[in-house]
Design a protein around this motif. Structure first.
Motif, PDB file in Angstrom:
ATOM      1  N   TRP A 118       0.907  -1.307   0.081  1.00 15.58           N
ATOM      2  CA  TRP A 118      -0.064   0.015  -0.071  1.00 15.58           C
ATOM      3  C   TRP A 118       0.870   1.455   0.141  1.00 15.58           C
ATOM      4  N   LEU A 119       1.905   1.080   0.780  1.00 17.07           N
ATOM      5  CA  LEU A 119       3.074   2.525   0.781  1.00 17.07           C
ATOM      6  C   LEU A 119       3.509   2.602  -0.753  1.00 17.07           C
ATOM      7  N   ASP A 120       3.870   1.567  -1.212  1.00 19.77           N
ATOM      8  CA  ASP A 120       4.467   1.905  -2.977  1.00 19.77           C
ATOM      9  C   ASP A 120       3.023   2.481  -3.782  1.00 19.77           C
ATOM     10  N   ASP A 121       1.882   1.923  -3.468  1.00 17.38           N
ATOM     11  CA  ASP A 121       0.711   2.625  -4.401  1.00 17.38           C
ATOM     12  C   ASP A 121       0.592   3.997  -3.925  1.00 17.38           C
ATOM     13  N   TRP A 122       0.469   4.128  -2.521  1.00 10.96           N
ATOM     14  CA  TRP A 122       0.296   5.603  -2.198  1.00 10.96           C
ATOM     15  C   TRP A 122       1.323   6.455  -2.455  1.00 10.96           C
ATOM     16  N   LEU A 123       2.503   6.105  -2.404  1.00  9.78           N
ATOM     17  CA  LEU A 123       3.782   7.053  -2.913  1.00  9.78           C
ATOM     18  C   LEU A 123       3.409   7.287  -4.552  1.00  9.78           C
ATOM     19  N   GLY A 124       3.342   6.159  -5.170  1.00  5.98           N
ATOM     20  CA  GLY A 124       3.170   6.400  -6.419  1.00  5.98           C
ATOM     21  C   GLY A 124       2.254   7.173  -7.000  1.00  5.98           C
ATOM     22  N   SER A 125       1.262   7.626  -6.003  1.00  2.00           N
ATOM     23  CA  SER A 125       0.035   8.522  -6.484  1.00  2.00           C
ATOM     24  C   SER A 125       0.081  10.000  -6.185  1.00  2.00           C
TER      25      SER A 125
ATOM     26  N   HIS B  99       7.716  19.270  -5.143  1.00  2.00           N
ATOM     27  CA  HIS B  99       9.052  18.467  -5.013  1.00  2.00           C
ATOM     28  C   HIS B  99       9.314  18.194  -3.721  1.00  2.00           C
ATOM     29  N   LEU B 100       9.666  19.178  -2.856  1.00  2.00           N
ATOM     30  CA  LEU B 100      10.185  19.268  -1.369  1.00  2.00           C
ATOM     31  C   LEU B 100       9.035  18.419  -0.499  1.00  2.00           C
ATOM     32  N   THR B 101       7.796  18.657  -0.960  1.00  2.00           N
ATOM     33  CA  THR B 101       6.840  17.683  -0.126  1.00  2.00           C
ATOM     34  C   THR B 101       7.007  16.455  -0.304  1.00  2.00           C
ATOM     35  N   GLU B 102       6.992  16.035  -1.532  1.00  2.00           N
ATOM     36  CA  GLU B 102       7.152  14.673  -2.080  1.00  2.00           C
ATOM     37  C   GLU B 102       8.369  13.900  -1.443  1.00  2.00           C
ATOM     38  N   LYS B 103       9.659  14.681  -1.474  1.00  2.00           N
ATOM     39  CA  LYS B 103      10.775  14.159  -0.763  1.00  2.00           C
ATOM     40  C   LYS B 103      10.751  14.013   0.596  1.00  2.00           C
ATOM     41  N   GLY B 104       9.901  14.974   1.394  1.00  2.00           N
ATOM     42  CA  GLY B 104      10.029  14.789   2.622  1.00  2.00           C
ATOM     43  C   GLY B 104       8.964  13.624   3.080  1.00  2.00           C
ATOM     44  N   TYR B 105       8.086  13.389   2.261  1.00  2.00           N
ATOM     45  CA  TYR B 105       7.104  12.164   2.604  1.00  2.00           C
ATOM     46  C   TYR B 105       7.878  10.868   2.160  1.00  2.00           C
ATOM     47  N   ARG B 106       8.403  10.857   1.225  1.00  2.00           N
ATOM     48  CA  ARG B 106       9.374   9.757   0.892  1.00  2.00           C
ATOM     49  C   ARG B 106      10.217   9.125   2.018  1.00  2.00           C
ATOM     50  N   SER B 107      11.091  10.282   2.872  1.00  2.00           N
ATOM     51  CA  SER B 107      11.824  10.137   3.515  1.00  2.00           C
ATOM     52  C   SER B 107      11.463   9.509   4.844  1.00  2.00           C
TER      53      SER B 107
ATOM     54  N   VAL C 117       8.605   7.980   5.122  1.00  3.97           N
ATOM     55  CA  VAL C 117       7.891   6.589   4.921  1.00  3.97           C
ATOM     56  C   VAL C 117       9.056   5.623   4.954  1.00  3.97           C
ATOM     57  N   GLU C 118      10.106   5.876   4.300  1.00  6.94           N
ATOM     58  CA  GLU C 118      11.424   4.670   4.252  1.00  6.94           C
ATOM     59  C   GLU C 118      12.120   4.785   5.443  1.00  6.94           C
ATOM     60  N   THR C 119      12.305   5.912   6.316  1.00  9.73           N
ATOM     61  CA  THR C 119      12.857   5.936   7.763  1.00  9.73           C
ATOM     62  C   THR C 119      11.894   5.396   8.833  1.00  9.73           C
ATOM     63  N   HIS C 120      10.819   5.538   8.670  1.00 11.04           N
ATOM     64  CA  HIS C 120       9.988   5.226   9.957  1.00 11.04           C
ATOM     65  C   HIS C 120       8.617   4.430   9.841  1.00 11.04           C
ATOM     66  N   ILE C 121       7.973   4.676   8.739  1.00  8.37           N
ATOM     67  CA  ILE C 121       6.653   3.747   8.664  1.00  8.37           C
ATOM     68  C   ILE C 121       6.995   2.299   7.977  1.00  8.37           C
TER      69      ILE C 121
ATOM     70  N   VAL D 221       5.407  12.865  11.299  1.00 12.49           N
ATOM     71  CA  VAL D 221       5.266  11.337  10.809  1.00 12.49           C
ATOM     72  C   VAL D 221       3.979  10.686  11.248  1.00 12.49           C
ATOM     73  N   MET D 222       3.381  11.216  12.011  1.00 16.07           N
ATOM     74  CA  MET D 222       1.908  10.569  12.524  1.00 16.07           C
ATOM     75  C   MET D 222       1.012  11.350  11.794  1.00 16.07           C
ATOM     76  N   MET D 223       1.381  12.465  11.323  1.00 15.09           N
ATOM     77  CA  MET D 223       0.186  12.949  10.448  1.00 15.09           C
ATOM     78  C   MET D 223       0.389  12.462   9.038  1.00 15.09           C
ATOM     79  N   LEU D 224       1.727  12.024   8.505  1.00 12.68           N
ATOM     80  CA  LEU D 224       1.640  11.211   7.137  1.00 12.68           C
ATOM     81  C   LEU D 224       0.926  10.128   7.516  1.00 12.68           C
ATOM     82  N   LEU D 225       1.201   9.277   8.439  1.00 13.81           N
ATOM     83  CA  LEU D 225       0.653   7.789   8.507  1.00 13.81           C
ATOM     84  C   LEU D 225      -1.022   8.161   8.578  1.00 13.81           C
ATOM     85  N   GLY D 226      -1.310   8.992   9.242  1.00 15.81           N
ATOM     86  CA  GLY D 226      -2.775   9.239   9.289  1.00 15.81           C
ATOM     87  C   GLY D 226      -3.340   9.491   7.678  1.00 15.81           C
ATOM     88  N   MET D 227      -2.702  10.290   6.883  1.00 15.60           N
ATOM     89  CA  MET D 227      -3.090  10.657   5.603  1.00 15.60           C
ATOM     90  C   MET D 227      -3.045   9.199   4.773  1.00 15.60           C
ATOM     91  N   ILE D 228      -2.099   8.195   5.075  1.00 17.14           N
ATOM     92  CA  ILE D 228      -1.904   7.041   4.357  1.00 17.14           C
ATOM     93  C   ILE D 228      -3.302   6.273   4.757  1.00 17.14           C
TER      94      ILE D 228
END
Length: 426
Positions: free
Chosen positions: A75-82, A87-95, A97-101, A137-144
């Motif tokens: 699901w994380l792969d699908d979510w990130l792909g959508s 640019h900086l927002t996506e870069k921050g989200y990916r970081s 996801v890959e570091t914590h979630i 991180v929790m805000m991002l997990l909530g969105m996912i």
């Protein structure tokens, strides 16, 4: 048997029975795709479970067994792909996801993440990183997880703000009033550190409130005295604005000196690239006469791609400005050779009101100056690159009188500083 029951089949296996129901989908060969659940001890309970599933299918709230078993990492792969963000927002989200979630949930399905799992992860994150990062991180997990409803889970386990427990006031960064004297000291320090571009850089930020990345990206064609005559005019839909800019801004009688914010610089794929300004906040910023003179002098003294150049002539966005430049400018340092510069350099005194503080606070100080001077809220927020919501944002506009008022009060601050320090000292 009713129509709904036609899509339900109950069968006994050993001492328990299993119910099967039509998922509403078909296999590739055209046969109906069924789902099932076993372990029931009587047919009535099994049948009711099947009917409940059919009800959810009809109302779009059903989660199929196949979707419910989707691994979190898939699901994380699908979510990130959508994602469709800056640019900086996506870069921050990916970081994040890959570091914590992803590492934490890599062996779990999305359906495994219930309220307890959510709370446990929140506790885990807070034990690893600071409160600010943990909140993000929790805000991002909530969105996912919210986006997984209703396809993969029926409801999100994310806990929203509740009024239970002890109230905790959010900590707020302590700021001091930004005095022109402090800005002048910062500007002189910047000049010691990387020359006249540094002096003008500090005063431009203080007098326009531009974001650092916007200042790094400023090029001569968008800067006074060249702009607006030098505007590349790349957008055919902006022809009316281009014409109005020529009538309103520039060098000459009745025109207002101004800078055009059209982009910022960010790193992507290892390269420094241009991007739209944050939140798409394209805007025109009038500047006071003293700053117009500085910028004209600066551009006349150099022939560079950027207005504010680094020590070796490149873009400030490529030199880790906060770390390599700003710390010395604000905190002070002893006399030593500059980075990759052979000539000696004077000692840089600290600026107490900015020592240990962020460069971004100069932008905040500009906002405070505008508020102190009584400019309209719409003119202030527009200048800062913010959208004003509601009716005020829809019906208001920045007039020539508003812009001239801003130029006047900013010029008065400079002239007041000259009187206090002595004109010869500036």
């Amino acid at each position: 048997m009713g129509r709904a029951h036609q899509h339900i089949h109950v069968e006994w296996r050993g001492g328990t029975c299993r119910v099967k129901w039509w998922s509403g989908d078909y296999h590739e060969n055209g046969r109906k795709r069924y789902e099932s659940k076993g372990g029931f001890t009587d047919e009535e309970t099994a049948t009711q479970h099947g009917l409940d599933q059919l009800y959810e299918i009809r109302h779009g709230t059903h989660v199929s067994n196949r979707d419910g078993a989707t691994l979190m990492t898939e699901w994380l792969d699908d979510w990130l792909g959508s994602m469709d963000h800056a640019h900086l927002t996506e870069k921050g989200y990916r970081s994040k996801v890959e570091t914590h979630i992803r590492p934490y949930f890599k062996h779990k399905s999305v359906a495994d993440i219930d309220v307890i799992a959510y709370r446990t992860f929140r506790k885990h994150v807070h034990s690893k990183v600071g409160a600010g990062t943990a909140k993000n991180v929790m805000m991002l997990l909530g969105m996912i997880l919210d986006d997984a409803v209703p396809r993969l889970i029926k409801t999100s386990p994310v806990e929203r703000k509740r009024k239970r427990g002890k109230y905790k006031k959010k900590p707020r960064e302590r700021k001091r009033d930004m005095l022109p004297e402090a800005v002048e000291r910062l500007a002189r320090n910047a000049e010691i550190y990387f020359g006249y571009p540094g002096y003008v850089f500090i005063w431009t930020m203080a007098m326009t409130g531009m974001r650092p990345a916007e200042l790094y990206a400023l090029t001569p064609e968008y800067c006074y005295p060249n702009w607006p005559a030098s505007d590349p005019r790349t957008d055919p839909e902006e022809e009316d604005r281009y014409a109005e800019d020529m009538e309103r801004y520039g060098k000459g009688d009745g025109l207002m000196p101004a800078i055009r914010v059209e982009r910022q610089v960010q790193h992507k794929d290892g390269k420094l690239q241009y991007f739209p300004p944050k939140y798409g906040s394209y805007r025109t910023l009038v500047i006071p006469p003293f700053l117009a003179e500085m910028l004209e002098k600066l551009l006349a003294s150099q022939d560079r791609e950027w207005v504010f150049t680094a020590i070796e002539g490149g873009c400030l966005g490529s030199v880790a400005f906060d770390y390599k430049y700003w710390r010395a400018i604000a905190n002070g340092e002893s006399a030593r050779r500059g980075p990759r510069v052979r000539r000696p350099r004077s000692a840089i005194p600290e600026v107490p009101s900015f020592k240990g503080k962020r460069l971004y606070l100069i932008r905040h100080g500009h906002k405070a100056w505008l508020d102190e001077d009584g400019h309209s809220r719409f003119a202030v927020e527009t200048r800062m690159g913010h959208e004003v919501p509601g009716v005020e944002g829809t019906y208001s506009s920045v007039t020539v009188a508003m812009e001239r008022g801003i130029m006047k009060t900013m010029q008065e601050r400079w002239e007041g500083l000259r009187e206090r320090l002595g004109q010869a000292d500036i």
